[in-house]
Design an enzyme around this catalytic site. Sequence first.
Site, PDB file in Angstrom:
ATOM      1  N   ASP A  55       0.825  -1.157  -0.092  1.00  0.00           N
ATOM      2  CA  ASP A  55       0.071   0.037   0.013  1.00  0.00           C
ATOM      3  C   ASP A  55       0.854   1.098  -0.168  1.00  0.00           C
ATOM      4  O   ASP A  55       1.523   1.502   0.857  1.00  0.00           O
ATOM      5  CB  ASP A  55      -0.933  -0.031   1.233  1.00  0.00           C
ATOM      6  N   TYR A  89       1.210   5.579  -0.222  1.00  0.00           N
ATOM      7  CA  TYR A  89       0.659   6.828   0.209  1.00  0.00           C
ATOM      8  C   TYR A  89       0.832   7.909  -0.426  1.00  0.00           C
ATOM      9  O   TYR A  89       1.209   9.172  -0.101  1.00  0.00           O
ATOM     10  CB  TYR A  89       1.612   6.844   1.470  1.00  0.00           C
ATOM     11  N   HIS A  95      -4.199  13.924   1.255  1.00  0.00           N
ATOM     12  CA  HIS A  95      -4.573  12.981   2.190  1.00  0.00           C
ATOM     13  C   HIS A  95      -3.379  12.907   3.239  1.00  0.00           C
ATOM     14  O   HIS A  95      -3.431  13.077   4.682  1.00  0.00           O
ATOM     15  CB  HIS A  95      -4.713  11.619   1.885  1.00  0.00           C
ATOM     16  N   ARG A 100       0.418  16.356  13.313  1.00  0.00           N
ATOM     17  CA  ARG A 100       1.672  17.502  13.833  1.00  0.00           C
ATOM     18  C   ARG A 100       1.578  18.710  13.408  1.00  0.00           C
ATOM     19  O   ARG A 100       2.561  19.556  13.712  1.00  0.00           O
ATOM     20  CB  ARG A 100       2.849  16.923  13.008  1.00  0.00           C
ATOM     21  N   GLU A 144     -10.755   3.899   3.728  1.00  0.00           N
ATOM     22  CA  GLU A 144      -9.875   4.392   2.865  1.00  0.00           C
ATOM     23  C   GLU A 144      -9.893   4.456   1.327  1.00  0.00           C
ATOM     24  O   GLU A 144     -10.135   3.525   0.940  1.00  0.00           O
ATOM     25  CB  GLU A 144      -8.303   4.373   3.116  1.00  0.00           C
ATOM     26  N   ASP A 148      -9.260   0.431   1.693  1.00  0.00           N
ATOM     27  CA  ASP A 148      -8.385   0.006   2.774  1.00  0.00           C
ATOM     28  C   ASP A 148      -8.997   0.300   4.268  1.00  0.00           C
ATOM     29  O   ASP A 148      -8.699   1.227   4.872  1.00  0.00           O
ATOM     30  CB  ASP A 148      -7.087   0.596   2.567  1.00  0.00           C
ATOM     31  N   TYR A 169       1.663   2.144  15.712  1.00  0.00           N
ATOM     32  CA  TYR A 169       2.199   2.104  14.233  1.00  0.00           C
ATOM     33  C   TYR A 169       3.591   2.851  14.542  1.00  0.00           C
ATOM     34  O   TYR A 169       4.575   2.711  13.689  1.00  0.00           O
ATOM     35  CB  TYR A 169       1.637   3.092  13.424  1.00  0.00           C
ATOM     36  N   LYS A 189      -4.804  -2.563   9.918  1.00  0.00           N
ATOM     37  CA  LYS A 189      -4.830  -2.544   8.768  1.00  0.00           C
ATOM     38  C   LYS A 189      -5.360  -4.059   8.206  1.00  0.00           C
ATOM     39  O   LYS A 189      -6.078  -4.372   6.858  1.00  0.00           O
ATOM     40  CB  LYS A 189      -3.808  -2.171   7.905  1.00  0.00           C
ATOM     41  N   THR A 203      -9.195  -5.802   3.412  1.00  0.00           N
ATOM     42  CA  THR A 203      -9.134  -4.697   2.273  1.00  0.00           C
ATOM     43  C   THR A 203      -9.926  -5.347   1.194  1.00  0.00           C
ATOM     44  O   THR A 203     -10.068  -6.385   0.758  1.00  0.00           O
ATOM     45  CB  THR A 203      -7.665  -4.527   2.037  1.00  0.00           C
ATOM     46  N   THR A 213      -4.488   6.663   0.227  1.00  0.00           N
ATOM     47  CA  THR A 213      -6.095   7.512   0.322  1.00  0.00           C
ATOM     48  C   THR A 213      -5.991   8.521  -0.723  1.00  0.00           C
ATOM     49  O   THR A 213      -5.006   9.358  -0.488  1.00  0.00           O
ATOM     50  CB  THR A 213      -6.199   7.684   1.574  1.00  0.00           C
ATOM     51  N   GLU A 231     -10.523  12.525   7.866  1.00  0.00           N
ATOM     52  CA  GLU A 231     -10.414  13.749   7.221  1.00  0.00           C
ATOM     53  C   GLU A 231     -11.501  14.630   7.403  1.00  0.00           C
ATOM     54  O   GLU A 231     -11.586  15.801   7.765  1.00  0.00           O
ATOM     55  CB  GLU A 231      -9.737  13.763   6.001  1.00  0.00           C
TER      56      GLU A 231
END
Lengths: 427, 427
Positions: free
Chosen positions: B134, B136, B141, B150, B210, B244, B255, B264, B268, B359, B373
């Site tokens: 997968d 990113y 996203h 953050r 996702e 996902d 994580y 995860k 899926t 995503t 989101e």
Amino acid sequence: MASSWLNIAADAPFSLANIPFGVISTKRDPTPRPAVAIGDYALDLKAFSSSNGFSEHAEIHQYRSVFAEKTLNAFAALGRPFHRATRAYIQELFKSDTKYAAFLKDNVQFRDAALVPLADVTSHVPLAIGDYTDFYAGKNHAYNVGCLFRGPANALQPNYTHLPVAYHGRASSVVVSGTPIRRPWGQVLRDPKAEPKVPALAPCEKLDLELELGMFICRSNEMGSPVPVNDAEEHIFGYVLMNDWSARDIQAWEYIPLGPFTSKNLGTSISPWVVLADAVPKKAGIKNDNELLPYLKEDLKENVLNIHLEVDIATAGGSKKTVSKTNSSNLLWSWPQMIAHHTITGCNLQTGDLLGSGTISGTESGTEGSLLEITGGGKASIQVGGDERKFLQDGDTLVIRGWAGEDGARIGFGEVSGTIQAALPLF
Amino acid sequence: MASSWLNIAADAPFSLANIPFGVISTKRDPTPRPAVAIGDYALDLKAFSSSNGFSEHAEIHQYRSVFAEKTLNAFAALGRPFHRATRAYIQELFKSDTKYAAFLKDNVQFRDAALVPLADVTSHVPLAIGDYTDFYAGKNHAYNVGCLFRGPANALQPNYTHLPVAYHGRASSVVVSGTPIRRPWGQVLRDPKAEPKVPALAPCEKLDLELELGMFICRSNEMGSPVPVNDAEEHIFGYVLMNDWSARDIQAWEYIPLGPFTSKNLGTSISPWVVLADAVPKKAGIKNDNELLPYLKEDLKENVLNIHLEVDIATAGGSKKTVSKTNSSNLLWSWPQMIAHHTITGCNLQTGDLLGSGTISGTESGTEGSLLEITGGGKASIQVGGDERKFLQDGDTLVIRGWAGEDGARIGFGEVSGTIQAALPLF
């Protein structure tokens, strides 16, 4: 242990007490097929079973077609009572006073057809691996690496002692012992302090080993059905040695936030003979001071494997050094705990899946399972004969050996080895 | 586009211009087998090819045994020129003025044997998936999620614009559209600020979708041989919609440092029909201001897919809402760039491997590809009829739809759906 009519050296890894399973081919018959290792020989189970070698045991004989497969998956899927019966039958075959003398001991023709010198066999990855997961259960390794990156106070992340940390690995690049490993190209950040951070594309300069054990799953669980920790042992087929080759410079740049990726999928090497779960002695692992959540609480207290492990580096120039001696009990989590955690959200493990323990390091100098730890992140060098090493160089051969038990009844894993080939020009 | 003798609605996803491939079974024949979707029908390629339906094309006819397999792997492995020829042949079959009228158009018996209403077929995962990775690549996203965790200044990690970030996923829990998804139990840290950090074991409270695309590999590369970015297109079989499923509360705790794992591997979901790479229009993706390393530089500038995507939530009570409308071009990295990066250290991709895009979110409200989101990490609620949602509730059905092209020549993906089942008692 009983004696054998076959000449088996006292320190042979594949003793009568062991009987590990693998997949072999030979010049005479290049088709991969199941076998067991005993002494200096492989017993070709396809040849043996198709000549009715298992006919003294109705159930094994009935399912003998699993020994005509190209992998051990079908055999593994039959479950641990079946593996136990098959191992016991083969042990009986080789005993000095065997009940089954007609098959091998007193039958030269049968022996010639089924017993092949190990020197004449090619080994293959023993099971078709659906998915490969690598755990991080070696607490001392996690601590050592954490100290290098974050200092002792924050070496272990807060989740570390509550759950067996793991990531999904790459199944397609799992290879059998002896397969050469090509030094990879990859993205590296040579000066992590410079701004802006601009990576280079270069051959890996920090190629490392990771000393691990691998475990193969025999019994599948359905998606959505977690495996209870005290039932998990029945899902374990057996164990192999593993070297999870790691490109440290590539890993450092890529792994945030989703974990290691191209730094790991360049290759993972395993030893060819699967030592059955029944054969390996256990002891207590590293004590976990946390109160564990119920799904991780095991009834069994002596719950991790007790295997001596050694790592050798041999240079192209002929120098050789044992750089680590350690024990597989240096894990915070047992295999049943890893299975219970892997499946807690419903993940379906399947026959042939491979799980890695994570790097196994002791607490003292000389017991570390990676060069990253041995050289303090590449700060110090080690001597291998006249050569200095911080990380692996082209032409280096890395060998991991492992065994349990005493002479005469060794539960040996043999070895997993790999030689580093120079990077090729890109495109 | 030419017209068809088959009645195909103007807004049908499976137009004559499309011809996506899948694997079906029926009540009459429960053996999974390859098919294509056209209008409201599936053309059973096993039935069609075994009755010499491809006999007007020597090469396809010669390799017709690939259509008797239970997956599309053997067909995919034949490569894009073969897929192209097969798609063109099938398009010709269905044209109003087809050269091949003898097979289907003018042959009721042949049609009855090979053309099955889609309403009567069960779809299966179309390829045997060796490994699932997968990515990113959805920059918006990654930015949105980074802001939540953050803040905007550090939302994207320094490596994000230099390499396509990815992690290895779990192949065994990839399921076809319609498969129910069981709410998982897992470890969650309910109060991240409390010390010491002590997790709980609980059913996931932040179950999310996702919105992604999936891509299947057709051509394998050897271990140790990276795929050049400008050759990578030939390794792409085609595309599916992907959901996902993500357990956000479990993910947040587990994580660090090795990435998502049990959050995860609970499942899926993918849409059943693989839209061939040739069929999907492209456009420019998100501009990357960095000077890319050579192995990621593509000659093609319009390098990402142009697919409209929509997400619906339907509650058990019958309310329904489209919660996102976006486009697949919201990616920083193209599929060839993902392949080039995946293989740069030598990883061997294999026929049937599945890669996820990550995503896909736009930059505006209503274009986000996850509830994380849409609800700002669960701070805001959305209304679905009379119901409020922050994350998915038991009984909710999540549907993703996707299509390219115009009415009359739609390149539709159909949909990927899944309904959330209540968590079961543990053990």
